[in-house]
Enzyme design. Structure first.
Site, PDB file in Angstrom:
ATOM      1  N   HIS A   1     -16.297  -8.933   1.149  1.00 51.99           N
ATOM      2  CA  HIS A   1     -15.212  -9.774   1.639  1.00 51.99           C
ATOM      3  C   HIS A   1     -15.277 -11.170   1.024  1.00 51.99           C
ATOM      4  O   HIS A   1     -14.300 -11.688   0.494  1.00 51.99           O
ATOM      5  CB  HIS A   1     -15.295  -9.865   3.172  1.00 51.99           C
ATOM      6  CG  HIS A   1     -14.238 -10.742   3.773  1.00 51.99           C
ATOM      7  ND1 HIS A   1     -14.463 -12.068   4.057  1.00 51.99           N
ATOM      8  CD2 HIS A   1     -12.957 -10.487   4.098  1.00 51.99           C
ATOM      9  CE1 HIS A   1     -13.352 -12.583   4.550  1.00 51.99           C
ATOM     10  NE2 HIS A   1     -12.423 -11.646   4.598  1.00 51.99           N
TER      11      HIS A   1
ATOM     12  N   ARG B   1      -3.439  -1.475  -6.448  1.00 50.50           N
ATOM     13  CA  ARG B   1      -2.595  -2.675  -6.402  1.00 50.50           C
ATOM     14  C   ARG B   1      -2.999  -3.567  -7.561  1.00 50.50           C
ATOM     15  O   ARG B   1      -4.087  -3.416  -8.118  1.00 50.50           O
ATOM     16  CB  ARG B   1      -2.775  -3.417  -5.081  1.00 50.50           C
ATOM     17  CG  ARG B   1      -4.198  -3.900  -4.880  1.00 50.50           C
ATOM     18  CD  ARG B   1      -4.383  -4.532  -3.522  1.00 50.50           C
ATOM     19  NE  ARG B   1      -5.804  -4.613  -3.215  1.00 50.50           N
ATOM     20  CZ  ARG B   1      -6.323  -4.606  -1.994  1.00 50.50           C
ATOM     21  NH1 ARG B   1      -5.539  -4.513  -0.956  1.00 50.50           N
ATOM     22  NH2 ARG B   1      -7.604  -4.696  -1.802  1.00 50.50           N
TER      23      ARG B   1
ATOM     24  N   SER C   1      14.614 -41.982 -11.589  1.00 48.13           N
ATOM     25  CA  SER C   1      13.423 -41.179 -11.354  1.00 48.13           C
ATOM     26  C   SER C   1      13.337 -40.950  -9.851  1.00 48.13           C
ATOM     27  O   SER C   1      13.245 -41.902  -9.074  1.00 48.13           O
ATOM     28  CB  SER C   1      12.182 -41.905 -11.858  1.00 48.13           C
ATOM     29  OG  SER C   1      11.038 -41.149 -11.538  1.00 48.13           O
TER      30      SER C   1
ATOM     31  N   GLY D   1      -8.428  -7.323   4.116  1.00 49.68           N
ATOM     32  CA  GLY D   1      -9.223  -7.377   5.333  1.00 49.68           C
ATOM     33  C   GLY D   1      -8.488  -7.929   6.537  1.00 49.68           C
ATOM     34  O   GLY D   1      -9.096  -8.167   7.565  1.00 49.68           O
TER      35      GLY D   1
ATOM     36  N   CYS E   1       9.145 -38.284 -10.003  1.00 56.10           N
ATOM     37  CA  CYS E   1       7.776 -38.783 -10.122  1.00 56.10           C
ATOM     38  C   CYS E   1       7.013 -38.688  -8.803  1.00 56.10           C
ATOM     39  O   CYS E   1       5.922 -39.205  -8.673  1.00 56.10           O
ATOM     40  CB  CYS E   1       7.760 -40.205 -10.645  1.00 56.10           C
ATOM     41  SG  CYS E   1       8.545 -41.379  -9.541  1.00 56.10           S
TER      42      CYS E   1
ATOM     43  N   TYR F   1      13.003 -34.197 -17.020  1.00 55.89           N
ATOM     44  CA  TYR F   1      11.546 -34.096 -17.022  1.00 55.89           C
ATOM     45  C   TYR F   1      11.000 -34.151 -15.605  1.00 55.89           C
ATOM     46  O   TYR F   1      11.687 -34.573 -14.672  1.00 55.89           O
ATOM     47  CB  TYR F   1      10.921 -35.219 -17.870  1.00 55.89           C
ATOM     48  CG  TYR F   1      11.078 -36.602 -17.275  1.00 55.89           C
ATOM     49  CD1 TYR F   1      10.113 -37.097 -16.386  1.00 55.89           C
ATOM     50  CD2 TYR F   1      12.177 -37.394 -17.571  1.00 55.89           C
ATOM     51  CE1 TYR F   1      10.253 -38.359 -15.818  1.00 55.89           C
ATOM     52  CE2 TYR F   1      12.319 -38.650 -17.012  1.00 55.89           C
ATOM     53  CZ  TYR F   1      11.365 -39.123 -16.128  1.00 55.89           C
ATOM     54  OH  TYR F   1      11.504 -40.352 -15.567  1.00 55.89           O
TER      55      TYR F   1
ATOM     56  N   LYS G   1       0.834  -1.199   0.000  1.00 56.89           N
ATOM     57  CA  LYS G   1       0.000   0.000   0.000  1.00 56.89           C
ATOM     58  C   LYS G   1       0.871   1.253   0.000  1.00 56.89           C
ATOM     59  O   LYS G   1       0.672   2.157  -0.805  1.00 56.89           O
ATOM     60  CB  LYS G   1      -0.904  -0.036   1.239  1.00 56.89           C
ATOM     61  CG  LYS G   1      -2.122   0.824   1.139  1.00 56.89           C
ATOM     62  CD  LYS G   1      -2.965   0.716   2.420  1.00 56.89           C
ATOM     63  CE  LYS G   1      -3.731  -0.577   2.506  1.00 56.89           C
ATOM     64  NZ  LYS G   1      -4.334  -0.801   3.825  1.00 56.89           N
TER      65      LYS G   1
ATOM     66  N   ARG H   1      -3.369   3.104   8.548  1.00 56.06           N
ATOM     67  CA  ARG H   1      -3.640   1.948   7.690  1.00 56.06           C
ATOM     68  C   ARG H   1      -2.448   1.000   7.692  1.00 56.06           C
ATOM     69  O   ARG H   1      -1.313   1.424   7.587  1.00 56.06           O
ATOM     70  CB  ARG H   1      -3.886   2.428   6.261  1.00 56.06           C
ATOM     71  CG  ARG H   1      -4.656   3.709   6.170  1.00 56.06           C
ATOM     72  CD  ARG H   1      -4.694   4.275   4.763  1.00 56.06           C
ATOM     73  NE  ARG H   1      -5.312   3.372   3.813  1.00 56.06           N
ATOM     74  CZ  ARG H   1      -5.330   3.590   2.503  1.00 56.06           C
ATOM     75  NH1 ARG H   1      -4.732   4.656   1.991  1.00 56.06           N
ATOM     76  NH2 ARG H   1      -5.906   2.722   1.706  1.00 56.06           N
TER      77      ARG H   1
ATOM     78  N   MET I   1      -6.025  -6.518   8.359  1.00 54.13           N
ATOM     79  CA  MET I   1      -5.746  -5.577   9.437  1.00 54.13           C
ATOM     80  C   MET I   1      -6.612  -4.350   9.265  1.00 54.13           C
ATOM     81  O   MET I   1      -6.821  -3.870   8.176  1.00 54.13           O
ATOM     82  CB  MET I   1      -4.274  -5.240   9.424  1.00 54.13           C
ATOM     83  CG  MET I   1      -3.498  -6.484   9.785  1.00 54.13           C
ATOM     84  SD  MET I   1      -1.782  -6.213   9.877  1.00 54.13           S
ATOM     85  CE  MET I   1      -1.245  -7.283   8.573  1.00 54.13           C
TER      86      MET I   1
HETATM   87  P1  ADP Z   1      -7.652  -2.324   3.620  1.00 55.52           P
HETATM   88  O1  ADP Z   1      -6.238  -2.714   3.592  1.00 55.52           O
HETATM   89  O2  ADP Z   1      -8.480  -3.187   4.473  1.00 55.52           O
HETATM   90  O3  ADP Z   1      -8.204  -2.087   2.272  1.00 55.52           O
HETATM   91  P2  ADP Z   1      -7.326   0.510   3.851  1.00 55.52           P
HETATM   92  O4  ADP Z   1      -6.168   0.989   4.622  1.00 55.52           O
HETATM   93  O5  ADP Z   1      -7.208   0.546   2.398  1.00 55.52           O
HETATM   94  O6  ADP Z   1      -7.711  -0.925   4.373  1.00 55.52           O
HETATM   95  O7  ADP Z   1      -8.551   1.354   4.317  1.00 55.52           O
HETATM   96  C1  ADP Z   1      -9.854   0.969   4.067  1.00 55.52           C
HETATM   97  C2  ADP Z   1     -10.658   2.130   3.587  1.00 55.52           C
HETATM   98  O8  ADP Z   1     -10.571   3.210   4.478  1.00 55.52           O
HETATM   99  C3  ADP Z   1     -10.203   2.718   2.284  1.00 55.52           C
HETATM  100  O9  ADP Z   1     -10.665   2.002   1.196  1.00 55.52           O
HETATM  101  C4  ADP Z   1     -10.807   4.073   2.330  1.00 55.52           C
HETATM  102  O10 ADP Z   1     -12.153   4.031   1.933  1.00 55.52           O
HETATM  103  C5  ADP Z   1     -10.722   4.408   3.774  1.00 55.52           C
HETATM  104  N1  ADP Z   1      -9.572   5.278   3.984  1.00 55.52           N
HETATM  105  C6  ADP Z   1      -8.307   4.953   4.301  1.00 55.52           C
HETATM  106  N2  ADP Z   1      -7.518   6.033   4.368  1.00 55.52           N
HETATM  107  C7  ADP Z   1      -8.303   7.069   4.088  1.00 55.52           C
HETATM  108  C8  ADP Z   1      -8.075   8.473   3.986  1.00 55.52           C
HETATM  109  N3  ADP Z   1      -6.862   9.000   4.152  1.00 55.52           N
HETATM  110  N4  ADP Z   1      -9.114   9.266   3.673  1.00 55.52           N
HETATM  111  C9  ADP Z   1     -10.341   8.720   3.477  1.00 55.52           C
HETATM  112  N5  ADP Z   1     -10.622   7.435   3.550  1.00 55.52           N
HETATM  113  C10 ADP Z   1      -9.605   6.609   3.865  1.00 55.52           C
HETATM  114 MG    MG Z   2      -7.752  -0.822   1.007  1.00 57.09          MG
HETATM  115 MG    MG Z   3     -10.013  -3.420   6.080  1.00 54.82          MG
END
Ligand code: ADP
Ligand code: MG
Ligand code: MG
Length: 914
Positions: free
Chosen positions: A490, A372, A798, A108, A865, A885, A28, A99, A110
């Site tokens: 999810h 990503r 083999s 999802g 094998c 192989y 990220k 984040r 963390m």
């Molecule tokens: P995950 O790894 O679970 O996707 P993120 O860190 O991407 O978690 O955060 C999840 C959501 O939180 C993002 O998709 C966004 O909608 C919101 N978010 C995160 N950072 C910001 C920010 N700086 N401003 C507004 N929304 C944010």
């Molecule tokens: Mg995200």
């Molecule tokens: Mg999340």
């Protein structure tokens, strides 16, 4: 003090990091930096490196804050300058998100904390400054809720329980007689914050922290801590992510999607991640924040008109209702939509891959929050790479390298039989979240799916929606059905990543966890009932629906051509029947690397003759029974040679201990007695005599052939007679006779004499000959250690890496289940060595075996094998040590072919001199 850089800032088209710094900044963080560098609008922020996560484990909270303090302060100052707001200020406060972000995306895993920096004073400041009091309090209540959940640990207690904060909200809504969060008034939100805070006080005994710095450090540490939580561990294990990597922490200035009607938030893929089709797919909600879109609280809307209309059709929503209630972003905010499309094109161009992005619109202004390379199904992985190749953006080598070879598996798996499908009763329809066909028994809890799978019970996990806690059960189930959630919920995202069939958002079913029922209309389905899911249409079907094998054409065939062009090793198959041989040929197998003859002794009345042979008291008796087996074996070999039509076939002589062939229960012993006329007592005695304390290390393999040479004689004869018969019919047969379990040259030599002697006789009888090879498996460590000697007799090796692994580790293949899970949990083993070849230990024996064997015979033909022959990382190793192989089960042949090509591309070796 030594200066380690622990914090990297980004913002306003500048960044200290970049995309290829994922190891340090996490996926990220690296991509947030990169987006800045290519001029995409991203709120400013800072990334604390993954190394600090590791440091935290040693230093603890206080010390880690100490080493970070200065750099984080500088980073926040940078955000303050860009955003024109101040952290900790009560009039014009800078709010932050915290984040997590590891090297590999862990969806999802963390939790993110939003709106950090709010307290009873600054909420008023925000309200005044924005002129939007409701927004200020909505942000505040979200913050207290997220912080309470993630940092203060106020989560649901048991699986039937609700989230404590959601419970307060539900109660509030009921009191006010409203359905949606958005219908709560400002005063309601103020009341919510009060109730949330008193819940926090009740549960933790402390006041909710008002100091933004305390909030910030609490959150940063919570991210570090979350790296070690159970579900993160599990996800890493399922995806082979090392525990040592650690997660980065991103602290970023907030932008707000909850500021009213011209604000919103969404997620999207630049292509269809289920099919690979080149169409933007995604969902958004106006006046929403963070995970609202994926949380299933409100029905998310589609981004483009095209997608929106497709969705409406599936959800059986009329065009009228769609355009008034669920319009696309393209309709609601055309300018922001167009800007989004432009940015997505730019990102795809830049990364040369499908992107999975998150965005927020604040009062009409678009901000990108994440990008990503998107997770995808096997089908979309292939389609997207081939499309990029056709668009001239990827070379053949890049296409091959792009493949996650094991994912191709999904393309080889059965789909529903068309006629069975038309006859099946449709229970309900949801969204086609992840393609495939799945049949199983209903379970409602992830633990049950996991539990039931232990005795191979096939299950369908049925949930209102899934959460990261359900990962283990999702993995164990055949398919996943949810009542709520869209294509980016999810369940949908994780299922696509796992290559699991998933139908999401099936609103027509009502799930009752307490009763363990699922109701559709007036029909009630209970735990244990069979249902089927069609992940490509979204249909949920009653009962078991028959499946068929899919066709291998189009892009798949193109990929196979590319693999053939770039590989050095060839791929054979492990097959014991003409049918399996044909399947494998269709997948491109260039011969059979392992034909196990024992399977041929079980069918029909063969087992009777086999048992007669085992029960015989002397050689003469055994020969009588073997004479009965000879024609049957010969016929099998003829069928296999025909199916392989000129490709080599490695036949392994009888390997398992004889006790596996005799009946152990009274009824079958009686039956055998009736069929053979041998008394039950004699049978019982013989069965008793055959019993071994340790059969895997007992009387098996060439030890049998050397005690009962007549068995090897019969088998050699059957193989060569079959080859000669084929020759007569104009079919080329290339037999390779393989001796199992040899550990010394002497025991191999003894087999060689028997085999070659028999073959000479057969040639004389037929007055004709065929070419054949005589070789051995290398599966006893001693054989690998003395491979130079073994190669004096063997014309090919083999590697039987199943037994070699068993004997090198001293782990019984049959009993490893007792401790493997624990060993993986405790990180004593990184992987199951029976699945992924252990390069460090077993690999040394393999490498030595290859080298020593070729010292004696430079052109010695060498393959593998064991089960490893179809596992990508093991295939790579086989290439690296110079094997000719690999051989694997038919359905893994395409995977091995791609893995072999990848290995050749990644590790070019000098061409073998002949
Ligand atoms: P995950 O790894 O679970 O996707 P993120 O860190 O991407 O978690 O955060 C999840 C959501 O939180 C993002 O998709 C966004 O909608 C919101 N978010 C995160 N950072 C910001 C920010 N700086 N401003 C507004 N929304 C944010
Ligand atoms: Mg995200
Ligand atoms: Mg999340």
């Amino acid at each position: 003090m030594k200066t380690v850089k622990r914090v990297y800032t980004f913002g306003d088209k500048r960044a200290e990091g970049k995309a290829d710094m994922k190891n340090l900044l996490g996926g990220k963080g690296a991509n947030l930096a990169e987006m800045n560098l290519i001029g995409v609008p991203v709120p400013p922020g800072l990334t604390i490196t993954t190394e600090v996560c590791t440091e935290y484990n040693q230093l603890g909270k206080e010390k880690v804050i100490e080493v970070l303090l200065e750099e984080v302060r500088d980073g926040i100052r940078n955000m303050e300058n860009i955003m024109g707001a101040k952290f900790c200020d009560s009039q014009n406060p800078l709010l932050l998100s915290v984040r997590s972000g590891a090297r590999a995306s862990m969806p999802g895993m963390m939790d993110t904390i939003l709106n950090l920096g709010l307290n009873d004073e600054s909420v008023e400041g925000i309200a005044r400054k924005s002129g939007n009091e409701r927004f200020a309090w909505d942000s505040y209540r979200r913050f207290v809720q997220m912080y309470g959940d993630v940092v203060l640990g106020m989560k649901p207690v048991s699986k039937e329980d609700h989230d404590p904060f959601e419970e307060i909200i539900d109660q509030m809504k009921e009191e006010k007689g409203v359905q949606l969060d958005t219908e709560l008034t400002t005063d309601d939100l103020k009341e919510l914050v009060r109730r949330f805070k008193s819940a926090v006080k009740n549960s933790t005994g402390r006041d909710f922290p008002a100091d933004p710095w305390e909030q910030l450090w609490g959150s940063v540490v919570a991210v570090f801590e979350s790296w070690n939580n159970e579900r993160a561990h599990l996800y890493r294990r399922l995806n082979n992510i090392p525990d040592e990597w650690g997660t980065a922490v991103n602290v970023q200035a907030m932008v707000f999607g909850n500021m009213g009607a011209t604000s919103g938030t969404g997620v999207c893929f630049t292509r269809d991640s289920a099919t690979g089709e080149n169409i933007l797919t995604g969902e958004y909600l106006m006046n929403a924040q963070g995970e609202d879109v994926v949380a299933g609280i409100r029905t998310p809307q589609q981004i483009s008109i095209e997608q929106s209309q497709r969705w409406a059709k599936l959800a059986q929503v009329s065009e009228e209702e769609r355009s008034s209630k669920f319009p696309s972003l393209e309709e609601v905010m055309p300018a922001a939509y167009q800007e989004l499309v432009n940015i997505l094109n730019k990102l795809e161009d830049h990364y040369k891959d499908m992107q999975d992005i998150e965005f927020t619109i604040q009062e009409g202004k678009l901000w990108m929050l994440q990008t990503r390379n998107g997770k995808r199904t096997g089908a979309s992985m292939l389609r997207i790479a081939m499309d990029f190749h056709r668009e001239g953006r990827l070379t053949e080598q890049e296409v091959l390298r792009r493949m996650d070879a094991s994912k191709l598996d999904e393309l080889l798996h059965p789909v529903f039989d068309k006629t069975a499908l038309t006859q099946a009763k449709v229970i309900t329809k949801g969204l086609p979240a992840s393609p495939g066909a799945a049949t199983g028994q209903i379970v409602f809890f992830a633990d049950d799916a996991d539990e039931w799978s232990k005795d191979n019970t096939k299950t369908i996990l049925v949930r209102v929606e899934t959460s990261p806690e359900d990962l283990k059960g999702m993995n164990a189930a055949e398919g996943i059905l949810t009542a709520r959630g869209g294509m980016t919920s999810h369940a949908a995202v994780v299922a696509r990543g796992m290559g699991k069939c998933c139908v999401s958002g099936a609103g027509g079913i009502i799930i009752n966890y307490k009763e363990r029922t699922m109701t559709a209309g007036d029909k009630v389905y209970r735990e244990g009932d069979w249902i089927s899911l069609n992940g490509s249409s979204g249909e949920v079907l009653e009962g078991k629906v028959a499946t068929v094998t899919p066709e291998m054409s189009g892009d798949f065939a193109l990929l196979m051509d590319m693999a053939a062009k770039h590989t050095r090793m060839s791929v054979r198959t492990n097959a014991d029947t003409p049918h399996d041989s044909r399947v494998a040929r269709e997948f491109g197998a260039k011969g059979i690397g392992l034909c196990r003859t024992e399977h041929m002794f079980f069918e029909g009345n063969r087992i009777v003759a086999m048992r007669e042979m085992i029960l015989a008291s002397d050689e003469a008796g055994r020969r009588v029974a073997l004479d009965k087996l000879l024609p049957m074996q010969r016929e099998d070999f003829e069928g296999i040679f025909e199916a392989m039509n000129g490709y080599p076939v490695t036949v392994r002589l009888l390997d398992p201990p004889l006790h596996e062939f005799v009946p152990h229960d009274d009824a079958s012993q009686k039956e055998l007695s009736d069929a053979t006329g041998i008394s039950v007592e004699v049978i019982k005695q013989k069965v008793h005599d055959l019993h071994e304390q340790n059969p895997m290390l007992g009387h098996r393999g060439c030890r049998l052939g050397n005690t009962y040479p007549e068995i090897s004689e019969m088998q050699a004869r059957a193989i060569i007679e079959a080859a000669l018969n084929c020759k007569k019919k104009g079919i080329k047969a290339v037999p390779e006779i393989m001796i199992p379990l040899a550990g010394t040259l002497k025991e191999l030599k003894m087999q060689e004499e028997i085999v070659r002697g028999t073959i000479a006789k057969v040639f004389a009888e037929y007055n004709d000959t065929v070419d054949y090879l005589f070789g051995t498996m290398i599966e006893v460590p001693r054989a690998a250690l003395t491979a130079d000697l073994i190669a004096e007799s063997a014309e090919f090796f083999s590697f039987g890496t199943n037994d070699l692994t068993q004997m090198t580790f001293g782990y019984s293949r049959d009993d490893i289940g007792k401790f493997l899970g624990i060993y993986l949990d405790k990180n004593i083993l990184k992987q199951d060595p029976f699945q992924v070849l252990d390069r460090e230990g077993v690999g040394q024996l393999v490498k030595m075996g290859v080298e020593k064997g070729r010292q004696t015979k430079p052109n010695l033909k060498i393959g593998i094998c064991g089960e490893h022959g179809g596992e990508p990382s093991s295939v790579e190793f086989c290439h690296m040590v110079g094997m000719d192989y690999v051989s694997c089960s038919p359905f893994r042949v395409p995977i091995a072919r791609v893995a072999a090509a990848q290995a050749a591309i990644n590790h070019p070796v000098p061409e073998k001199k002949n």
